[in-house]
Design an enzyme around this catalytic site. Structure first.
Site, short mmCIF file in Angstrom:
data_model
loop_
_atom_site.label_atom_id
_atom_site.label_comp_id
_atom_site.label_asym_id
_atom_site.label_seq_id
_atom_site.Cartn_x
_atom_site.Cartn_y
_atom_site.Cartn_z
N ASP A 1 -36.24 40.02 10.24
CA ASP A 1 -35.34 38.98 9.74
C ASP A 1 -35.18 37.94 10.84
O ASP A 1 -35.52 38.18 12.00
CB ASP A 1 -33.98 39.60 9.37
CG ASP A 1 -32.98 38.55 8.89
OD1 ASP A 1 -33.37 37.68 8.10
OD2 ASP A 1 -31.81 38.58 9.32
N SER A 2 -34.61 36.81 10.47
CA SER A 2 -34.33 35.77 11.46
C SER A 2 -33.30 36.25 12.49
O SER A 2 -33.24 35.71 13.58
CB SER A 2 -33.78 34.54 10.74
OG SER A 2 -32.67 34.91 9.94
N CYS B 1 -35.66 38.75 5.30
CA CYS B 1 -35.14 37.39 5.26
C CYS B 1 -35.56 36.66 3.98
O CYS B 1 -36.76 36.55 3.69
CB CYS B 1 -35.66 36.64 6.48
SG CYS B 1 -35.05 34.95 6.61
N GLU C 1 -21.34 36.26 10.03
CA GLU C 1 -21.59 36.62 11.44
C GLU C 1 -20.26 36.84 12.17
O GLU C 1 -20.14 37.73 12.99
CB GLU C 1 -22.33 35.48 12.15
CG GLU C 1 -23.69 35.19 11.58
CD GLU C 1 -24.81 35.68 12.47
OE1 GLU C 1 -24.55 35.99 13.63
OE2 GLU C 1 -25.94 35.75 11.96
N CYS D 1 -29.51 35.79 0.17
CA CYS D 1 -29.51 35.65 1.63
C CYS D 1 -29.02 36.96 2.23
O CYS D 1 -28.12 37.59 1.68
CB CYS D 1 -28.57 34.49 2.03
SG CYS D 1 -28.35 34.34 3.81
N HIS E 1 -27.13 37.58 4.60
CA HIS E 1 -25.74 37.63 5.06
C HIS E 1 -24.70 37.74 3.94
O HIS E 1 -23.60 38.19 4.17
CB HIS E 1 -25.43 36.35 5.86
CG HIS E 1 -26.06 36.31 7.21
ND1 HIS E 1 -27.42 36.38 7.38
CD2 HIS E 1 -25.52 36.20 8.44
CE1 HIS E 1 -27.69 36.30 8.68
NE2 HIS E 1 -26.56 36.20 9.34
#
Ligand code: DGL
Length: 286
Positions: free
Chosen positions: A18-19, A81, A160, A192, A194
């Site tokens: 993932d990023s 991702c 985050e 996504c 997140h």
């Protein structure tokens, strides 16, 4: 979920990248669905976010990440991702001699199965929305489906930060859901890594704005189920040892974490996405 074949081995680990650390939401789902698989995870924390970058840059970064996983002897790669899954999977499949599984098609298939009004909303990064990948994947499921994409960039830093409840995420959710509510969707894909951390606030606001029967689709668990069937169909599942069977051990698979930068809040952030203590990560240069 399509893949290009090589000659992978059952006991080799599964590669996931993932990023950044958000892809640990996918690892969490994979560990639940496949408790005996070893996982090698790479988070490109030095270059996150990918969602605001162009397709060429994201593809170049993705090739670097995948190359590292290949060097660890993985049997298949899961692109956790969404942004990479939206713009780079074909290139990765051409370049790599092993199966490459993305997250867009499984999410689209689950949404297509869930919608009753054939209108599906997608919340994702600007890069994923601009690529039109979900729209194409949904159209491949049913030409009757209309897709409504909405970039939701603020959700990434909120997740985050662990800022997943209260006024700020609620207002952001309302803002992002408004066009989807106007369009009359009955399914919203969280497109996504997140966004699953904001599931509760998104679901609550969606129910208030769209209606009580709206489905919020966290694609991580759908992806994990599809990865499990993919490995089973190709006889690639790692077998549970006799000792683990005898001792009724819940999970025999280990997870090895690599990052390209160790963020100050690594432990806390990683645990938030993984849902448990993540252990140490090894820093590498790509
Ligand atoms: N991992 C990205 C995704 O799922 C979100 C974070 C980023 O923008 O890099 O699209």
């Amino acid at each position: 979920m399509s893949a290009a074949g090589g000659s992978p081995r059952r006991d080799a680990p599964l590669g996931v990248f993932d990023s950044g650390l958000g892809g640990l939401t996918v690892v969490r789902a994979l560990r639940a669905a496949l408790p005996d698989e070893d996982i090698v995870y790479l988070g490109d924390t030095a270059r996150v976010p990918y969602g605001t970058k162009g397709a060429g840059t994201v593809t170049r970064y993705a090739l670097g990440c995948a190359g590292h996983l290949v060097s660890k002897g993985v049997k298949a790669i899961v692109i956790a991702c969404n942004t990479v899954s939206a713009v780079a999977p074909e290139r990765l499949r051409v370049e790599l001699d092993l199966p490459v599984l993305g997250v867009i098609e499984p999410g689209a298939r689950a949404a297509a199965a869930a919608t009753r009004v054939f209108k599906v909303g997608v919340l994702a990064t600007a890069g994923t929305i601009a690529s039109g990948a979900y729209t194409r994947a949904l159209a491949a499921c049913s030409t009757r489906i209309e897709a409504y994409g909405q970039a939701a960039p603020l959700f990434v830093p909120l997740a985050e930060e662990g800022w997943t409840e209260g006024e700020v995420p609620t207002l952001a959710a309302r803002r992002y859901l408004e066009p989807l509510a106007k369009a009359g969707v009955d399914v919203v894909i969280l497109g996504c890594t997140h966004y699953p951390l904001l599931f509760d606030v998104i679901e609550r606001e969606a129910k208030a704005m769209i209606g009580p029967n709206v489905t919020i689709l966290d694609s991580a668990s759908v992806v994990a189920r599809e990865v499990a069937s993919f490995l089973r169909e190709r006889d690639l599942l790692r077998e549970r040892g006799a000792e683990a069977e005898r001792d009724d051990v819940a999970r025999t698979g280990r997870t090895h974490l690599f990052v390209t930068d160790v963020p100050k809040t690594f432990e806390e952030t990683a645990a938030r996405f993984l849902g448990e203590h993540a252990g140490a990560a090894e820093q590498i240069d790509l």
